[in-house]
Design an enzyme around this catalytic site. Structure first.
Site, PDB file in Angstrom:
ATOM      1  N   TYR A   1     -12.627 -10.213  -0.291  1.00  0.00           N
ATOM      2  CA  TYR A   1     -13.921 -10.610  -0.859  1.00  0.00           C
ATOM      3  C   TYR A   1     -13.965 -10.483  -2.383  1.00  0.00           C
ATOM      4  O   TYR A   1     -15.038 -10.625  -2.975  1.00  0.00           O
ATOM      5  CB  TYR A   1     -15.026  -9.748  -0.243  1.00  0.00           C
TER       6      TYR A   1
ATOM      7  N   ASP B   1      -9.476   2.554   6.206  1.00  0.00           N
ATOM      8  CA  ASP B   1     -10.240   1.413   6.705  1.00  0.00           C
ATOM      9  C   ASP B   1     -11.322   1.106   5.676  1.00  0.00           C
ATOM     10  O   ASP B   1     -11.940   2.028   5.140  1.00  0.00           O
ATOM     11  CB  ASP B   1     -10.869   1.719   8.069  1.00  0.00           C
ATOM     12  N   THR B   2     -11.508  -0.174   5.399  1.00  0.00           N
ATOM     13  CA  THR B   2     -12.430  -0.584   4.339  1.00  0.00           C
ATOM     14  C   THR B   2     -13.424  -1.597   4.870  1.00  0.00           C
ATOM     15  O   THR B   2     -13.084  -2.434   5.705  1.00  0.00           O
ATOM     16  CB  THR B   2     -11.637  -1.223   3.170  1.00  0.00           C
TER      17      THR B   2
ATOM     18  N   LYS C   1       0.831  -1.205   0.000  1.00  0.00           N
ATOM     19  CA  LYS C   1       0.000   0.000   0.000  1.00  0.00           C
ATOM     20  C   LYS C   1       0.869   1.262   0.000  1.00  0.00           C
ATOM     21  O   LYS C   1       0.548   2.246  -0.658  1.00  0.00           O
ATOM     22  CB  LYS C   1      -0.916   0.030   1.234  1.00  0.00           C
TER      23      LYS C   1
ATOM     24  N   PHE D   1      -7.765  -9.980  -3.571  1.00  0.00           N
ATOM     25  CA  PHE D   1      -7.693 -10.509  -2.207  1.00  0.00           C
ATOM     26  C   PHE D   1      -9.051 -10.319  -1.540  1.00  0.00           C
ATOM     27  O   PHE D   1      -9.997  -9.769  -2.137  1.00  0.00           O
ATOM     28  CB  PHE D   1      -6.590  -9.790  -1.410  1.00  0.00           C
TER      29      PHE D   1
END
Ligand code: IMP
Length: 192
Positions: free
Chosen positions: A150, A68-69, A12, A148
């Site tokens: 879902y 945040d996801t 990231k 990666f």
């Protein structure tokens, strides 16, 4: 002054450094010597992103952003949302999470869902939040082997391939995270 990305994920950090074109130096939690994960105890994506960014700002006195996801599924009233990583319990396991999701949606016709990313920036001037979303639906079975989390069960709206069937470039052109990070980058470049 460098800016910290409150993550241990070097992938990231490399990605965002590239997007910033070397205009801003980005360092990670590892560069600061923070070895443990910062506890994400918030009830929302916004709270968790702010917890992580504020932790660094308050302890290391440098500007910091964090992301945040969550995957928000309509038929599950927005779940798993902020609990997406540990949906099927600890330790976090992507395959178990997908199995649980498909099980809960078995026979469900409303399969609408969206990914939502929140990026929080904390610096001298205060706090800023940036959001990115991508709408789509949950497939009835896994499709594809890329990406990666879902990705194998998320079919973005107006596409006939899941995120896991797309190249990284295709996914990045529309993804929730790319949108939120794009807004952050525009802000940083404008407010240097
Ligand atoms: P994080 O906030 O990036 O740690 O992600 C929280 C949870 O959402 C984890 O279970 C991830 O696997 C999942 N996740 C985050 N981004 C994506 C994505 O782009 N595709 C699929 N799953 C994702």
């Amino acid at each position: 002054m460098p800016i910290c990305f409150a993550t241990h994920n070097q992938h990231k950090v490399a990605e965002i450094s590239k997007l910033l074109g070397g205009e801003v130096e980005v360092i990670s939690l590892d560069d600061l010597g923070v070895t443990r994960a910062i506890p994400e105890t918030g009830a929302t994506l916004e709270e968790n992103a702010l917890i992580k960014a504020n932790f660094v700002y308050q302890n290391y006195h440098i500007p910091c952003f964090a992301d945040d996801t969550g995957l928000e599924v309509a038929a599950l009233h927005g779940a798993p949302g902020v609990y997406s990583a540990r949906f099927a319990g600890e330790p976090a396991d992507n395959e178990k999470n997908i199995d649980k999701l498909l099980g809960l949606l078995a026979g469900e016709t409303n399969r609408q869902a969206r990914f939502r990313t929140v990026v929080a920036l904390v610096q001298k001037g205060g706090q800023h939040l940036f959001e990115g979303t991508v709408a789509g639906e949950i497939t009835t079975a896994r499709r594809g082997s890329r990406g990666f989390g879902y990705d194998p069960v998320f079919l973005p709206k107006n596409f006939d391939r899941t995120f896991a069937e797309m190249s990284m470039e295709e996914k990045n052109a529309i993804s929730h995270r790319a949108q939120a990070v794009g807004k952050l980058i525009a802000f940083l470049k404008h407010n240097k």
